[in-house]
Design a protein around this motif. Sequence first.
Motif, PDB file in Angstrom:
ATOM      1  N   THR A   1      -6.235  11.193  -4.586  1.00 27.62           N
ATOM      2  CA  THR A   1      -7.408  10.468  -5.052  1.00 27.62           C
ATOM      3  C   THR A   1      -7.703   9.366  -4.050  1.00 27.62           C
ATOM      4  O   THR A   1      -6.813   8.940  -3.301  1.00 27.62           O
ATOM      5  N   PHE A   2      -8.956   8.910  -4.059  1.00 24.35           N
ATOM      6  CA  PHE A   2      -9.306   7.848  -3.131  1.00 24.35           C
ATOM      7  C   PHE A   2      -8.615   6.544  -3.512  1.00 24.35           C
ATOM      8  O   PHE A   2      -8.427   5.668  -2.677  1.00 24.35           O
ATOM      9  N   GLU A   3      -8.242   6.437  -4.789  1.00 19.66           N
ATOM     10  CA  GLU A   3      -7.494   5.258  -5.211  1.00 19.66           C
ATOM     11  C   GLU A   3      -6.229   5.102  -4.373  1.00 19.66           C
ATOM     12  O   GLU A   3      -5.851   4.000  -3.982  1.00 19.66           O
ATOM     13  N   GLN A   4      -5.578   6.245  -4.085  1.00 18.80           N
ATOM     14  CA  GLN A   4      -4.350   6.184  -3.295  1.00 18.80           C
ATOM     15  C   GLN A   4      -4.626   5.701  -1.883  1.00 18.80           C
ATOM     16  O   GLN A   4      -3.870   4.905  -1.328  1.00 18.80           O
ATOM     17  N   LEU A   5      -5.735   6.163  -1.291  1.00 22.08           N
ATOM     18  CA  LEU A   5      -6.066   5.738   0.073  1.00 22.08           C
ATOM     19  C   LEU A   5      -6.359   4.243   0.102  1.00 22.08           C
ATOM     20  O   LEU A   5      -5.834   3.500   0.945  1.00 22.08           O
ATOM     21  N   VAL A   6      -7.185   3.788  -0.855  1.00 22.10           N
ATOM     22  CA  VAL A   6      -7.523   2.362  -0.891  1.00 22.10           C
ATOM     23  C   VAL A   6      -6.267   1.535  -1.132  1.00 22.10           C
ATOM     24  O   VAL A   6      -6.064   0.486  -0.500  1.00 22.10           O
ATOM     25  N   PHE A   7      -5.402   2.023  -2.032  1.00 25.35           N
ATOM     26  CA  PHE A   7      -4.166   1.286  -2.285  1.00 25.35           C
ATOM     27  C   PHE A   7      -3.327   1.188  -1.019  1.00 25.35           C
ATOM     28  O   PHE A   7      -2.763   0.133  -0.714  1.00 25.35           O
ATOM     29  N   SER A   8      -3.244   2.298  -0.260  1.00 23.81           N
ATOM     30  CA  SER A   8      -2.424   2.278   0.953  1.00 23.81           C
ATOM     31  C   SER A   8      -2.956   1.253   1.942  1.00 23.81           C
ATOM     32  O   SER A   8      -2.189   0.489   2.538  1.00 23.81           O
ATOM     33  N   VAL A   9      -4.278   1.228   2.122  1.00 24.48           N
ATOM     34  CA  VAL A   9      -4.863   0.271   3.062  1.00 24.48           C
ATOM     35  C   VAL A   9      -4.587  -1.162   2.599  1.00 24.48           C
ATOM     36  O   VAL A   9      -4.158  -2.027   3.374  1.00 24.48           O
ATOM     37  N   ALA A  10      -4.794  -1.413   1.292  1.00 24.43           N
ATOM     38  CA  ALA A  10      -4.581  -2.771   0.778  1.00 24.43           C
ATOM     39  C   ALA A  10      -3.115  -3.172   0.873  1.00 24.43           C
ATOM     40  O   ALA A  10      -2.792  -4.317   1.219  1.00 24.43           O
ATOM     41  N   ALA A  11      -2.214  -2.222   0.578  1.00 23.86           N
ATOM     42  CA  ALA A  11      -0.794  -2.545   0.644  1.00 23.86           C
ATOM     43  C   ALA A  11      -0.385  -2.861   2.081  1.00 23.86           C
ATOM     44  O   ALA A  11       0.338  -3.830   2.343  1.00 23.86           O
ATOM     45  N   ALA A  12      -0.889  -2.023   3.026  1.00 26.68           N
ATOM     46  CA  ALA A  12      -0.576  -2.289   4.437  1.00 26.68           C
ATOM     47  C   ALA A  12      -1.095  -3.659   4.840  1.00 26.68           C
ATOM     48  O   ALA A  12      -0.400  -4.437   5.504  1.00 26.68           O
ATOM     49  N   GLY A  13      -2.342  -3.980   4.408  1.00 27.07           N
ATOM     50  CA  GLY A  13      -2.900  -5.291   4.749  1.00 27.07           C
ATOM     51  C   GLY A  13      -2.081  -6.416   4.168  1.00 27.07           C
ATOM     52  O   GLY A  13      -1.767  -7.396   4.857  1.00 27.07           O
ATOM     53  N   ALA A  14      -1.711  -6.281   2.897  1.00 26.40           N
ATOM     54  CA  ALA A  14      -0.959  -7.356   2.244  1.00 26.40           C
ATOM     55  C   ALA A  14       0.360  -7.610   2.968  1.00 26.40           C
ATOM     56  O   ALA A  14       0.701  -8.754   3.289  1.00 26.40           O
ATOM     57  N   ILE A  15       1.104  -6.535   3.245  1.00 23.03           N
ATOM     58  CA  ILE A  15       2.425  -6.719   3.846  1.00 23.03           C
ATOM     59  C   ILE A  15       2.300  -7.225   5.286  1.00 23.03           C
ATOM     60  O   ILE A  15       2.996  -8.155   5.707  1.00 23.03           O
ATOM     61  N   GLU A  16       1.348  -6.651   6.032  1.00 22.68           N
ATOM     62  CA  GLU A  16       1.248  -7.052   7.436  1.00 22.68           C
ATOM     63  C   GLU A  16       0.780  -8.486   7.587  1.00 22.68           C
ATOM     64  O   GLU A  16       1.329  -9.253   8.386  1.00 22.68           O
ATOM     65  N   PHE A  17      -0.246  -8.863   6.824  1.00 22.36           N
ATOM     66  CA  PHE A  17      -0.716 -10.243   6.935  1.00 22.36           C
ATOM     67  C   PHE A  17       0.354 -11.214   6.444  1.00 22.36           C
ATOM     68  O   PHE A  17       0.456 -12.338   6.952  1.00 22.36           O
ATOM     69  N   SER A  18       1.159 -10.784   5.468  1.00 24.14           N
ATOM     70  CA  SER A  18       2.256 -11.652   5.039  1.00 24.14           C
ATOM     71  C   SER A  18       3.233 -11.883   6.182  1.00 24.14           C
ATOM     72  O   SER A  18       3.670 -13.015   6.435  1.00 24.14           O
ATOM     73  N   ILE A  19       3.570 -10.794   6.879  1.00 22.28           N
ATOM     74  CA  ILE A  19       4.485 -10.941   8.015  1.00 22.28           C
ATOM     75  C   ILE A  19       3.881 -11.866   9.065  1.00 22.28           C
ATOM     76  O   ILE A  19       4.560 -12.732   9.624  1.00 22.28           O
TER      77      ILE A  19
END
Lengths: 104, 217
Positions: free
Chosen positions: B35-53
């Motif tokens: 589902t597109f929900e999974q794609l959007v979640f992946s992008v948001a999760a990557a953004g959250a973790i990377e910007f946190s780092i």
Amino acid sequence: MSGSGVPLLAYLLVSGAMFLIGLLGVMIRRNPLMVLLAVELMLNGANVTLVGFSRFWDTTDGQTFALVVMVVAAAEVVIGLGLVVAVYRQRLRLNIDEMTRLRG
Amino acid sequence: MKGSSLTIGIVATVATISFIVGLTLALTLAMGAFTFEQLVFSVAAAGAIEFSILVVALPGTFRATVSLIGALLSVAVLFVLLTAPFVAVIQVIVYAGAIVVLFLFVIAYMGERPLAAVADPLVRWQPVAWLVIVVLAAQALVVLLTTDLAVRDELQEGGTVATPGGENPDFGGPEAIGRSFIDDYIVPFEATSLVLLVAAVGAVLLAKRAVQLERGR
């Protein structure tokens, strides 16, 4: 309705990662501004968990609590930045490890 | 110097894309359908973790604060995915709007002053910090992977439990949040106003004392 295309576990893992990165920042950074930023990260990680479980159990309680956490974060930032500015204006060096006058 | 930062950028980009693709694939395999929900979640999760780092790793306070905006916006996207639109909007307004602007004002006021290179008596304790992080991460992984959270998800798919928005179309909207505050959580709500009042008075007192110390300069 989107049902559950993403399991709660994924949200919890992201939340835990953010919290741990923030905790690491709190422990290893020495600039008080950076410590405040890292605390914001920790609070956000906790908020993701709250909202995630809120959806999981189909209640609004978690979201309500997340909003309260945001208010507390705002208050904490105001006081924290006030302290940082007060230290700065007394021409002290901004290094947390040197602010030891209140040590017992 | 420029070459090395270019290399870091390429490595980071490749790592991000592979993280997003890998997470989407893992979610698709786990849930059985894309589902597109999974794609959007992946992008948001990557953004959250990377910007946190980035927030923790960048040396300059200004850049770290700007990275914090990225992390906060990614978290707002996660909130939207969790059917919490009101919390997401407040996240953008209060965090990315007010709090980050406050940080930026203070940084602009103080100027980007590099930390003086002094002998740090605590630097030898840094491995302990890493140890704490690793232990906590291992603990969290063990707990999360051995807890059967999927039961609830399956219940939702089976339709025995109302999906969010199924019965109550306003789930996570302003009205639901307002009712929750007024009906169930009136005391925390009032306590919140007290916290804000104390914070405001405290900030004024701190500023006033600093001005007095400098004799009105």
